[in-house]
Design a protein around this motif. Structure first.
Motif, PDB file in Angstrom:
ATOM      1  N   LYS A 296     -10.222  -5.073   7.836  1.00  0.00           N
ATOM      2  CA  LYS A 296     -10.038  -6.517   7.849  1.00  0.00           C
ATOM      3  C   LYS A 296     -10.150  -6.890   6.512  1.00  0.00           C
ATOM      4  N   ASP A 297     -10.764  -6.129   5.518  1.00  0.00           N
ATOM      5  CA  ASP A 297     -11.088  -6.635   4.164  1.00  0.00           C
ATOM      6  C   ASP A 297     -10.170  -5.817   3.311  1.00  0.00           C
ATOM      7  N   THR A 298      -9.288  -4.847   3.889  1.00  0.00           N
ATOM      8  CA  THR A 298      -8.441  -3.897   3.113  1.00  0.00           C
ATOM      9  C   THR A 298      -6.979  -4.319   3.432  1.00  0.00           C
ATOM     10  N   ILE A 299      -6.572  -3.382   4.401  1.00  0.00           N
ATOM     11  CA  ILE A 299      -5.133  -3.293   4.765  1.00  0.00           C
ATOM     12  C   ILE A 299      -4.736  -4.455   5.507  1.00  0.00           C
ATOM     13  N   CYS A 300      -5.601  -5.064   6.328  1.00  0.00           N
ATOM     14  CA  CYS A 300      -5.030  -6.120   7.242  1.00  0.00           C
ATOM     15  C   CYS A 300      -5.500  -7.458   6.551  1.00  0.00           C
ATOM     16  N   ARG A 301      -5.683  -7.631   5.038  1.00  0.00           N
ATOM     17  CA  ARG A 301      -5.657  -8.679   4.337  1.00  0.00           C
ATOM     18  C   ARG A 301      -4.565  -8.876   3.505  1.00  0.00           C
ATOM     19  N   THR A 302      -3.770 -10.075   3.748  1.00  0.00           N
ATOM     20  CA  THR A 302      -2.680 -10.412   2.896  1.00  0.00           C
ATOM     21  C   THR A 302      -2.918 -10.202   1.619  1.00  0.00           C
ATOM     22  N   GLY A 303      -1.912  -9.434   0.887  1.00  0.00           N
ATOM     23  CA  GLY A 303      -1.747  -9.276  -0.380  1.00  0.00           C
ATOM     24  C   GLY A 303      -2.792  -7.778  -1.004  1.00  0.00           C
ATOM     25  N   TRP A 304      -3.438  -7.472  -0.103  1.00  0.00           N
ATOM     26  CA  TRP A 304      -4.296  -6.312  -0.502  1.00  0.00           C
ATOM     27  C   TRP A 304      -3.533  -5.283  -1.150  1.00  0.00           C
ATOM     28  N   THR A 305      -2.400  -4.552  -0.556  1.00  0.00           N
ATOM     29  CA  THR A 305      -1.836  -3.564  -1.180  1.00  0.00           C
ATOM     30  C   THR A 305      -1.354  -3.625  -2.717  1.00  0.00           C
TER      31      THR A 305
ATOM     32  N   SER B 238       5.932  -7.352  15.985  1.00  0.00           N
ATOM     33  CA  SER B 238       5.745  -6.698  14.346  1.00  0.00           C
ATOM     34  C   SER B 238       6.518  -7.556  13.286  1.00  0.00           C
ATOM     35  N   HIS B 239       5.810  -7.673  12.362  1.00  0.00           N
ATOM     36  CA  HIS B 239       6.460  -8.450  11.286  1.00  0.00           C
ATOM     37  C   HIS B 239       6.575  -7.549  10.236  1.00  0.00           C
ATOM     38  N   ARG B 240       7.367  -7.903   9.147  1.00  0.00           N
ATOM     39  CA  ARG B 240       7.442  -7.179   7.817  1.00  0.00           C
ATOM     40  C   ARG B 240       6.175  -6.943   7.183  1.00  0.00           C
ATOM     41  N   GLY B 241       5.960  -5.623   6.729  1.00  0.00           N
ATOM     42  CA  GLY B 241       4.579  -5.224   6.334  1.00  0.00           C
ATOM     43  C   GLY B 241       4.436  -6.006   5.309  1.00  0.00           C
ATOM     44  N   ASP B 242       3.058  -5.863   4.655  1.00  0.00           N
ATOM     45  CA  ASP B 242       2.238  -6.537   3.497  1.00  0.00           C
ATOM     46  C   ASP B 242       2.882  -6.098   2.319  1.00  0.00           C
ATOM     47  N   GLU B 243       3.940  -6.996   1.586  1.00  0.00           N
ATOM     48  CA  GLU B 243       4.482  -6.794   0.480  1.00  0.00           C
ATOM     49  C   GLU B 243       5.087  -5.631   0.543  1.00  0.00           C
ATOM     50  N   ASP B 244       5.926  -5.148   1.712  1.00  0.00           N
ATOM     51  CA  ASP B 244       6.521  -3.884   1.743  1.00  0.00           C
ATOM     52  C   ASP B 244       5.467  -2.686   1.374  1.00  0.00           C
ATOM     53  N   GLY B 245       4.503  -2.479   1.913  1.00  0.00           N
ATOM     54  CA  GLY B 245       3.252  -1.735   1.697  1.00  0.00           C
ATOM     55  C   GLY B 245       3.457  -0.377   1.877  1.00  0.00           C
ATOM     56  N   ASN B 246       4.577   0.278   1.278  1.00  0.00           N
ATOM     57  CA  ASN B 246       4.870   1.745   1.284  1.00  0.00           C
ATOM     58  C   ASN B 246       3.924   2.306   0.282  1.00  0.00           C
TER      59      ASN B 246
END
Length: 211
Positions: free
Chosen positions: A77-86, A203-211
């Motif tokens: 919740k504080d990392t990958i599921c937080r918008t902008g984290w990547t 499903s939505h587009r991943g966080d900033e194309d978090g590839n």
């Protein structure tokens, strides 16, 4: 997403080979390697692309996947599921450009080949940002089919449909079959549990194309 046409100079077969990637330590939560930015890049020409259902797969001996130890089930919740984290962990192109050229030599790819320098375990699934063992030059068009798999797995993890570790292992082992490996079914823009079809997430587009 680290996308670009492969273009690198000074690619010689005589480049000194580096040791094969190490296989330890392992993540405490599973079998994947813990990310290490100092891990060795495979030597030139030592890696071979594979395929499944017409899609490219990395060489598991060269690119087995590695994870960011800061991303665990109890921290999502504080990392990958937080918008902008990547964006906070994505390595700069000044570093990845040189890594991409070396990785392309490892896979013996031609300078004119196009592809994405891709995290096997994507950043949005807690993949190691700058470990050579988690990066490969994925040939083909950009965006590519793997991007959609990453985004859907991310949605399933962050919604609680599945746990983080199985999703990481599945995409590292074979991204083409990752949905089956974690018991997901994808239809109509929704990701659902195969054994519980009413448990779904859109499903939505991943966080900033978090590839």
């Amino acid at each position: 997403m680290l996308a670009a046409t492969l273009a690198f100079a000074g690619c010689h077969a005589s480049d000194a080979a580096t040791p094969a990637p190490t296989t330890t330590p392992r993540a405490a939560s599973g079998d994947l390697l813990v990310g290490d930015s100092a891990a060795a890049m495979p030597g030139p020409g030592t890696c071979k692309l594979g395929s499944r259902d017409g899609q490219p797969l990395p060489d598991p001996h060269c690119t087995p996947g590695a994870v960011n130890p800061a991303v665990r089930q109890d921290t999502i919740k504080d990392t990958i599921c937080r918008t902008g984290w990547t964006k906070t962990v994505r390595p700069p192109t000044s570093k990845t450009s040189a890594m991409k050229a070396a990785s392309a030599r490892s896979y013996d790819l031609a300078p004119a080949d196009k592809g994405e320098y891709d995290h096997l375990v994507s950043l949005e699934l807690g993949g190691a940002p700058d470990d050579p063992r988690n990066l490969w030059v994925e040939p083909g068009k950009i965006p590519n089919p793997k991007d959609a798999v990453e985004n859907k797995l991310h949605a399933a993890v962050c919604s609680g449909l599945i746990q983080l570790a199985p999703a990481q292992k599945a995409i590292a082992a074979n991204w083409v079959t990752a949905f089956d490996a974690v018991g997901l079914r994808v239809a109509g823009g929704k990701v659902c549990l195969r054994d519980k079809p009413t448990s779904c997430v859109t499903s939505h587009r991943g966080d900033e194309d978090g590839n």
